[in-house]
Design a protein around this motif. Structure first.
Motif, PDB file in Angstrom:
ATOM      1  N   ILE B  32       0.718  -1.069  -0.033  1.00  0.00           N
ATOM      2  CA  ILE B  32       0.040  -0.043  -0.072  1.00  0.00           C
ATOM      3  C   ILE B  32       0.931   1.347  -0.128  1.00  0.00           C
ATOM      4  CG2 ILE B  32      -1.493   1.343   1.328  1.00  0.00           C
ATOM      5  CD1 ILE B  32      -2.764  -1.302   2.356  1.00  0.00           C
ATOM      6  N   GLY B  33       1.924   1.149   0.850  1.00  0.00           N
ATOM      7  CA  GLY B  33       3.015   2.459   0.922  1.00  0.00           C
ATOM      8  C   GLY B  33       3.341   2.523  -0.591  1.00  0.00           C
ATOM      9  N   TYR B  34       3.938   1.476  -1.218  1.00  0.00           N
ATOM     10  CA  TYR B  34       4.505   1.675  -2.563  1.00  0.00           C
ATOM     11  C   TYR B  34       3.655   2.065  -3.607  1.00  0.00           C
ATOM     12  CZ  TYR B  34       7.345   0.232  -6.505  1.00  0.00           C
ATOM     13  OH  TYR B  34       8.019   0.053  -7.653  1.00  0.00           O
ATOM     14  N   TRP B  35       2.325   1.546  -3.344  1.00  0.00           N
ATOM     15  CA  TRP B  35       1.172   2.125  -4.462  1.00  0.00           C
ATOM     16  C   TRP B  35       0.966   3.386  -4.140  1.00  0.00           C
ATOM     17  CZ3 TRP B  35      -3.687   3.832  -3.966  1.00  0.00           C
ATOM     18  CH2 TRP B  35      -4.336   3.894  -5.001  1.00  0.00           C
ATOM     19  N   THR B  36       0.893   3.995  -2.992  1.00  0.00           N
ATOM     20  CA  THR B  36       0.470   5.294  -2.256  1.00  0.00           C
ATOM     21  C   THR B  36       1.653   6.220  -2.679  1.00  0.00           C
ATOM     22  OG1 THR B  36      -0.551   4.269  -0.528  1.00  0.00           O
ATOM     23  CG2 THR B  36      -0.186   6.774  -0.518  1.00  0.00           C
ATOM     24  N   GLY B  37       2.727   5.589  -2.402  1.00  0.00           N
ATOM     25  CA  GLY B  37       4.044   6.363  -2.890  1.00  0.00           C
ATOM     26  C   GLY B  37       4.082   6.809  -4.395  1.00  0.00           C
ATOM     27  N   ASN B  38       3.771   5.877  -5.453  1.00  0.00           N
ATOM     28  CA  ASN B  38       3.662   5.978  -6.633  1.00  0.00           C
ATOM     29  C   ASN B  38       2.841   6.959  -7.194  1.00  0.00           C
ATOM     30  OD1 ASN B  38       5.879   4.570  -7.327  1.00  0.00           O
ATOM     31  ND2 ASN B  38       4.812   2.544  -8.185  1.00  0.00           N
ATOM     32  N   ALA B  39       1.554   6.859  -6.516  1.00  0.00           N
ATOM     33  CA  ALA B  39       0.447   7.675  -6.852  1.00  0.00           C
ATOM     34  C   ALA B  39       0.849   9.151  -6.350  1.00  0.00           C
ATOM     35  CB  ALA B  39      -0.903   7.356  -6.063  1.00  0.00           C
ATOM     36  N   ILE B  40       1.442   9.476  -5.030  1.00  0.00           N
ATOM     37  CA  ILE B  40       1.835  10.426  -4.856  1.00  0.00           C
ATOM     38  C   ILE B  40       2.709  11.382  -5.558  1.00  0.00           C
ATOM     39  CG2 ILE B  40       2.979  11.546  -2.613  1.00  0.00           C
ATOM     40  CD1 ILE B  40       1.617  10.023  -0.876  1.00  0.00           C
ATOM     41  N   GLY B 341      10.921   7.493  -1.287  1.00  0.00           N
ATOM     42  CA  GLY B 341      10.180   6.593  -0.989  1.00  0.00           C
ATOM     43  C   GLY B 341      10.227   5.000  -1.016  1.00  0.00           C
ATOM     44  N   THR B 345      10.137   2.570   1.959  1.00  0.00           N
ATOM     45  CA  THR B 345       9.745   1.199   1.710  1.00  0.00           C
ATOM     46  C   THR B 345      10.435   0.042   2.211  1.00  0.00           C
ATOM     47  OG1 THR B 345       8.382   1.886  -0.464  1.00  0.00           O
ATOM     48  CG2 THR B 345       8.669  -0.496  -0.085  1.00  0.00           C
TER      49      THR B 345
END
Lengths: 131, 645
Positions: B32-40, B341, B345
């Motif tokens: 989730i952190g990785y995905w959120t990081g990408n989105a951010i 990020g 992670t």
């Protein structure tokens, strides 16, 4: 009575004998017979009475009934053996009724005739120690 | 060892799910952190690119506005001063003076309709020079030193043939009759990327008298662009319509030196900088994006590069009066943001791993600690199984382990109890068996003893019979008398034995015994005998002896004494003397009413039995008297002799 033995032929005159016999009639009869042969007889009817006599009485030999109203005569035997006084057992049991250490001792089986007793006493080669 | 395996598998089964859940949670959170990081990063990159592009647009617009105003001022000043556009020298002086007032402008020049040129400017080193084509017509362009007031001085060098009418700026200005920007170009005087703004000059001929222009070396813009920071690795750059690089951040030069040592204007797709190059290439491949930016404004794009990873970018057109139509491009590799990020992670993954390891360790420790009492219980159970009654530990605990321990303890006790009972049973049975054997042996012994005793008694009795016979024989005067006495004595003996047999040879009462001996002599009146005395129990030996004694007394009385005549009496009395000196039984036989007694000539068997035998046999004192009035016999016997045997 029927068997009258010659007093001199028996050679027991003056011999002092201890008779240990609990049956009053037997003791009386034997005493009469032996006295008739010239013996001095002391009679004891129980082990308790026989013990001091065996220890102290001046005797040359003894006639010992094995079973004295349930008691056995062996304490008297040991005293006499210690005093080297010869003796003869009188018993209805025969040799089987004796202690192992007394095997080989002279036995007169009940009922006996007077001459059996006399033969046994003579074979003991008794002598009047008082003489 | 089954024990250890059981415990550790229980441990694993308790701990493993926790570890697995922790792992899944960690991976999930990390994902989730990785995905959120990408989105951010995506959003932030877009926002950042937009702001940078917009900022460039505003700044560069202002920078491009200044030369326009300057050129307008120059044109107006020339017109107001009425400076002749035909004579190059005053014109040079005029331009020279104006250049002093415009520090941002490097070159001012004027080309006339003929194609000649006069120009004044600053070299890179600050030297002021004047350029002039021969005869103010197309021809060789010569460079002169200039005095401080703009006078032409010595020739510095001569250049190539020059015809302004061939130049694009000249053509554009003449064609549009408007101030017009040229494409950026490498300067002919100095190899620096510059740009020119050219405007038509109106002189005597109102329409077109030539072209007035200024050259800029875009220094201010270059400095501005160079000073821009687009993240750590991102770039912002300006390109013209043909894609040539005008300025860029990050020290990326818009020019390059070719194989001949000549400065060449650099196309953005050939730039040495990888971000500039790949984004330019991407835009080359996607002209629709560029086109859309021209019609609709800011466009975002992104592409994947093998080296940079994902790159986010924005493009916005830059248009200015004078035909400027450039493009502002900004591009930023996602790794610029994703780096931290990603680090976060990795950090969270590492923390998760630590948490898992720690939870495993703590779990194993805690579960092991919790299971340790179980192992003690298992040990105790093993011991109980092996027949050792270990004390069951943990029985004081109140939890499940305590309950288990209590159950085990109870079970152990039950088993012990059961075992004990079984053992006791077996022992009892064995004991019974042994006792049975012993009993049987005893019985055999007893039987043998009885047989021996029987033999003894039979032989003894026969000896006694013989003794009775010999004693009786000695005193009997006739065979009949012998037989009579003998039989009577045997009978008396037999009766004494009968009495004993009735009491299992335990003895008999004195009264019974005396009664039995006297019974044959009773006369039916019941007054012949008097028995006086409390009941006294005689031992078996005394029964036989006294039985014989009373037989002799009674027989004698019947023959010669009180019982030989009617009216004679016999009294038998006995007393127990319990004096402390020794308890004694005193028995008295007293005949009365018989014929006068004459002393016997000799003592018979009976007398001897009584006097000697009894005294000897029972240790008593016996006195037998024959007074004329009747026989009297007193027996004084110790009780121990009477009772004992």
């Amino acid at each position: 009575m029927m068997e009258r033995l010659d007093q001199d032929a028996c050679g027991l005159k003056g011999v002092r004998l201890l008779v240990v016999e609990d049956e009053i009639l037997l003791a009386l009869a034997l005493e009469d017979d032996l006295v008739g042969l010239g013996c001095d007889v002391i009679v004891a009817s129980s082990l308790r009475k026989a013990m001091p006599l065996a220890r102290e009485a001046p005797i040359d030999g003894a006639i010992l009934d094995v079973n004295l109203a349930g008691e056995e005569v062996y304490p008297v035997v040991d005293i006499l053996a210690a005093r080297s006084i010869p003796f003869v057992f009188v018993t209805g049991y025969g040799a089987a009724g004796l202690r192992a250490c007394d095997a080989g001792r002279l036995i007169v089986k009940k009922p006996y005739r007077l001459k059996h007793v006399v033969e046994a006493l003579r074979s003991l080669k008794l002598m009047n120690r008082a003489e | 060892m089954a024990r250890t395996r059981g415990a550790s598998s229980l441990r694993s089964s308790l701990v493993a799910p926790i570890a697995a859940i922790t792992l899944l949670l960690s991976l999930g959170l990390t994902g989730i952190g990785y995905w959120t990081g990408n989105a951010i990063v995506h959003v932030m990159s877009d926002r950042m690119m937009e702001q940078i592009a917009e900022s460039i647009r505003v700044h560069v617009g202002q920078m491009m506005d200044a030369p326009s105003r300057t050129l307008r001022r120059v044109v107006n000043t020339l017109a107001r001063h009425g400076t002749s556009l035909d004579d190059p020298h005053p014109l040079a002086k005029e331009l020279y003076a104006m250049l002093d007032d415009e520090p941002n402008i490097d070159w001012l020049y004027f080309s006339n309709e003929a194609g000649g040129i006069v120009s004044t400017g600053r070299l890179g080193n600050g030297t002021r020079v004047i350029l002039l084509s021969d005869d103010f017509r197309p021809g060789v362009l010569r460079e002169y030193d200039a005095s401080s007031d703009g006078e032409r001085k010595e020739l510095r060098k001569s250049g190539n043939y020059f015809d302004a009418r061939q130049k694009s700026w000249y053509k554009l200005a003449k064609e549009t009759r408007e101030p017009t920007w040229t494409e950026p170009y490498i300067g002919s005087v100095e190899p620096i990327l510059g740009i020119s703004l050219a405007a038509p000059a109106r002189g005597k001929t109102p329409d077109f008298a030539g072209v007035i222009g200024i050259d800029l070396i875009l220094k201010e813009m270059s400095d501005y662009m160079r000073g821009l920071r687009v993240g750590n690795t991102g770039r912002a750059f300006l390109i013209d319509a043909s894609g040539q690089l005008i300025a860029s951040s990050g020290g990326v030069m818009p020019t390059t030196v070719d194989a001949h040592g000549q400065e060449q204007h650099l196309h953005a797709r050939d730039a040495g900088d990888w971000v500039v190059r790949t984004s330019a290439l991407h835009l080359d491949r996607h002209p629709e994006t560029v086109e859309r930016s021209r019609t609709s404004g800011m466009q975002f794009f992104s592409y994947d590069d093998a080296g940079l990873g994902r790159v986010f970018g924005a493009i916005i057109p830059f248009q200015a009066s004078g035909g400027i139509s450039w493009l502002i491009v900004s591009a930023l590799p996602a790794s610029d943001f994703l780096g931290p990020g990603r680090n976060a992670t990795y950090l969270s993954l590492a923390v998760a791993a630590l948490v898992i390891v720690a939870s495993l360790a703590v779990g194993f420790w805690a579960v092991g600690r919790a299971l340790r009492p179980m192992q003690a219980l298992i040990k105790a159970a093993h011991a109980i199984g092996g027949g050792q009654w270990l004390e069951v530990p943990e029985t004081n605990r109140r939890d499940e382990i305590g309950a288990l321990a209590r159950t085990l303890s109870d079970t152990s006790r039950s088993i012990q109890e059961l075992l004990r009972r079984v053992r006791d049973d077996a022992a009892a049975r064995e004991q019974a068996l042994v006792l049975d054997l012993i009993e049987r042996k005893e019985a055999e012994k007893r039987q043998q003893r009885l047989l021996n005793e029987l033999n003894h008694r039979v032989k003894n009795t026969l000896a006694i019979v013989r003794a009775i016979a010999t004693q009786t024989y000695g005193t009997a005067e006739t065979p009949e008398a012998f037989l009579d006495s003998f039989e009577a004595r045997l009978l008396a003996l037999s009766q004494a034995h009968d009495l004993l047999t009735q009491s299992a040879w335990q003895g008999a009462s004195l009264r019974d015994m005396v009664s039995q001996e006297l019974a044959p002599h009773a006369d039916g009146t019941g007054s012949r005998f008097v028995l006086n005395g409390s009941d006294v129990h005689l031992g078996p030996h005394a029964v036989v002896t006294l039985g014989m004694v009373f037989h002799e007394l009674a027989t004698n009385a019947a023959k010669y004494g009180a019982l030989s005549v009617p009216g004679g009496h016999v009294e038998v009395a006995w007393t127990l003397d319990t004096a402390a000196a020794g308890r004694r039984l005193r028995v008295e036989w007293w005949e009365t009413g018989g014929p006068p007694v004459t002393p016997r000539r000799r003592r018979g068997f009976g007398s001897r039995l009584i006097e000697r035998g009894l005294a000897r046999d029972l240790s008593g004192e016996v006195r037998l008297d024959f007074p004329p009035e009747g026989v009297r016999c007193v027996m004084d016997l110790p009780l121990e002799e009477v009772f004992g045997r």
